[in-house]
Each structure stands twice: as structure tokens, then as C-alpha cells.
Write an enzyme that holds these catalytic residues in place. Structure first.
Site, PDB file in Angstrom:
ATOM      1  N   HIS A  89       0.730  -1.392  -0.048  1.00 21.68           N
ATOM      2  CA  HIS A  89      -0.020  -0.015  -0.059  1.00 21.68           C
ATOM      3  C   HIS A  89       1.011   1.134   0.005  1.00 21.68           C
ATOM      4  O   HIS A  89       0.572   2.162  -0.776  1.00 21.68           O
ATOM      5  CB  HIS A  89      -1.033  -0.096   1.144  1.00 21.68           C
ATOM      6  CG  HIS A  89      -1.727   1.290   1.713  1.00 21.68           C
ATOM      7  ND1 HIS A  89      -2.700   1.418   0.952  1.00 21.68           N
ATOM      8  CD2 HIS A  89      -1.363   2.273   2.102  1.00 21.68           C
ATOM      9  CE1 HIS A  89      -3.188   2.869   1.256  1.00 21.68           C
ATOM     10  NE2 HIS A  89      -2.577   3.445   1.890  1.00 21.68           N
ATOM     11  N   GLU A  90       1.768   1.317   0.876  1.00 22.41           N
ATOM     12  CA  GLU A  90       2.734   2.484   0.835  1.00 22.41           C
ATOM     13  C   GLU A  90       3.579   2.411  -0.383  1.00 22.41           C
ATOM     14  O   GLU A  90       3.791   3.724  -0.681  1.00 22.41           O
ATOM     15  CB  GLU A  90       3.815   2.321   2.072  1.00 22.41           C
ATOM     16  CG  GLU A  90       2.934   2.270   3.475  1.00 22.41           C
ATOM     17  CD  GLU A  90       2.191   3.626   3.715  1.00 22.41           C
ATOM     18  OE1 GLU A  90       2.468   4.617   2.837  1.00 22.41           O
ATOM     19  OE2 GLU A  90       0.949   3.385   4.357  1.00 22.41           O
ATOM     20  N   HIS A  93       1.588   4.566  -3.007  1.00 24.85           N
ATOM     21  CA  HIS A  93       1.882   6.126  -2.957  1.00 24.85           C
ATOM     22  C   HIS A  93       3.232   6.376  -3.542  1.00 24.85           C
ATOM     23  O   HIS A  93       3.029   7.468  -4.410  1.00 24.85           O
ATOM     24  CB  HIS A  93       1.933   6.525  -1.486  1.00 24.85           C
ATOM     25  CG  HIS A  93       0.757   6.321  -0.747  1.00 24.85           C
ATOM     26  ND1 HIS A  93      -0.650   6.993  -1.318  1.00 24.85           N
ATOM     27  CD2 HIS A  93       0.390   5.934   0.303  1.00 24.85           C
ATOM     28  CE1 HIS A  93      -1.391   6.666  -0.427  1.00 24.85           C
ATOM     29  NE2 HIS A  93      -1.090   5.938   0.968  1.00 24.85           N
ATOM     30  N   HIS A  97       3.248   8.935  -6.647  1.00 22.89           N
ATOM     31  CA  HIS A  97       3.943  10.022  -6.795  1.00 22.89           C
ATOM     32  C   HIS A  97       4.933  10.036  -8.346  1.00 22.89           C
ATOM     33  O   HIS A  97       5.106  10.873  -8.834  1.00 22.89           O
ATOM     34  CB  HIS A  97       5.189  10.029  -5.711  1.00 22.89           C
ATOM     35  CG  HIS A  97       5.855  11.188  -5.803  1.00 22.89           C
ATOM     36  ND1 HIS A  97       7.041  11.325  -4.935  1.00 22.89           N
ATOM     37  CD2 HIS A  97       5.547  12.591  -6.181  1.00 22.89           C
ATOM     38  CE1 HIS A  97       7.527  12.251  -5.087  1.00 22.89           C
ATOM     39  NE2 HIS A  97       6.864  13.347  -5.592  1.00 22.89           N
TER      40      HIS A  97
END
Length: 220
Positions: A89-90, A93, A97
Site C-alpha cells: 500500500h505504501e 503511494h 508520486h
């Protein structure tokens, strides 16, 4: 507001329960959270993000300013479904980006404004309520600041949901999870997303509460 608080408590309780349950289930490949993160970054052609370790539980986050993916004690070195889900999940991100994902760019642009708003909004709202008869415009300044924090909560929803969707798809396509563990990872991330939904609902409810106070004071 009481209903939102109860919902928040229920969601957080279930999330912690799911995380603890899935932390006891190993992923088929036996990869740690840090291994999963590094592989997902590599598979997406991202070479300028560093995977690091931070203390705490569920303190995991991606920092776009320093390009660091920070994984907690329960994720970094653990080979569980929960660790894999959170790490992916991280990484979602980080992928957002790298791709210039619109909602993430909008949320990042709101950070300085929301930081300023959080520092002053409660004081301005309090002063606005106390002085609503003499300086009625003051409470509307506070409401405007609070509206920015509400907007931030709303923009956060697609950012978090999209990151989870990317994580679940990649975990399955890369073979990190199978049918059984993939369902567990999806379930864990779904409950994590619910915390952001409850936060957004609570923010909207609070904003409407202050608006009603302002409108009520104007009619006096």
C-alpha cells in the site's frame, strides 16, 4: 457526532483485529515487508525511493519530500500477509508520486495550507463563537479554515483507495499472495480505508455544525 465517534471506534477495533489476525499468516513466498516494498518499487521502475524502518505500529508512511518509504516494526521485517499488504500500500503511494497521480498532487499542494489551518482553526472558531454577536465575520474565517481541512480529508480518500487497489493488484500479479492470502490482504486494506471514510464523514459533520452555529448567531 456521537455516531461518527462510535463508527470510528468500531472501524479502528476491527482494523486492529484484522491486522493482528493477518500478522499471524505468512505469505506464500516468505518475503518480509521490506522485501515486498523493494520488489514492488523495482517492478515499477522506481529506483530513487529508499525503504527505511520506523518505530511503532501502523506508523507506516511514504514521504514524497524525502522519497523514503517508512515501514513500522510490525511490517519491515515481518513475513506476514498484513506486512505485505501495508508495505505494498505504501509503495502504491510511491507509484502515484512517480506517475504524477492527480489527487496525490492536489493533496500535497494542500499540506502547507492545512498545516496553517490546524494551528489556528480551533482558536479562531472559539473566538468566533464567543464574539459571534460583536464580530460575526470571525467565525466564518474559522469555518473557512476548517473547510480546508475537510477538503484535505475528502481528497485523501481517492489517494488511499487507489494506493490499496494498486497494492492488491500487484500482490496478486507478482505471486506474493495467492487466492486465500490475497483476499486477506484486500480485507485488511479495505478496513484501513474505512478509517479515512469515517474521518471524512466526521470532518463534514463538524463543518456543518459550525455553519449552523454561525447561521444561528446571525439570526439573533
Amino acid at each position: 457526532m456521537l455516531l461518527v465517534m462510535v463508527l470510528g471506534f468500531i472501524v479502528q477495533t476491527v482494523l486492529n483485529s484484522r491486522f493482528d489476525r493477518y500478522s499471524a499468516v505468512s505469505v506464500p513466498g516468505g518475503m518480509s515487508g521490506a522485501d515486498v516494498a523493494r520488489k514492488m518499487l523495482a517492478d515499477n521502475g522506481i529506483t530513487d525511493v529508499t525503504v527505511t524502518h520506523v518505530r511503532g505500529k501502523l506508523t507506516d508512511h511514504y514521504n514524497p519530500l524525502t522519497k523514503t518509504l517508512n515501514l513500522s516494526d510490525a511490517v519491515y521485517g515481518q513475513c506476514s500477509v498484513a506486512a505485505a499488504a501495508v508495505a505494498a500500500h505504501e509503495c502504491g503511494h510511491a507509484v502515484q508520486h512517480a506517475m504524477g497521480y492527480g489527487p496525490l498532487k492536489l493533496r500535497s499542494s494542500l499540506v502547507p495550507i492545512v498545516s496553517f489551518a490546524n494551528s489556528w482553526v480551533q482558536w479562531i472558531l472559539l473566538a468566533g463563537i464567543l464574539l459571534i454577536q460583536t464580530v460575526p465575520s470571525l467565525i466564518w474565517v474559522g469555518i473557512g479554515l476548517f473547510a480546508m481541512t475537510t477538503l484535505f480529508s475528502l481528497v485523501t480518500l481517492p489517494v488511499e483507495i487507489n494506493a490499496s487497489q494498486r497494492a492488491v493488484r500487484w500482490l496478486s500479479s507478482s505471486g506474493i499472495t495467492d487466492a486465500s492470502t490475497g483476499a486477506m490482504a484486500s480485507d485488511a486494506l479495505r478496513w484501513a480505508a474505512y478509517t479515512y471514510v469515517v474521518a471524512a464523514i466526521g470532518s463534514i459533520a463538524t463543518l456543518l455544525y459550525y455553519v449552523m452555529i454561525a447561521l444561528g448567531g446571525r439570526r439573533r
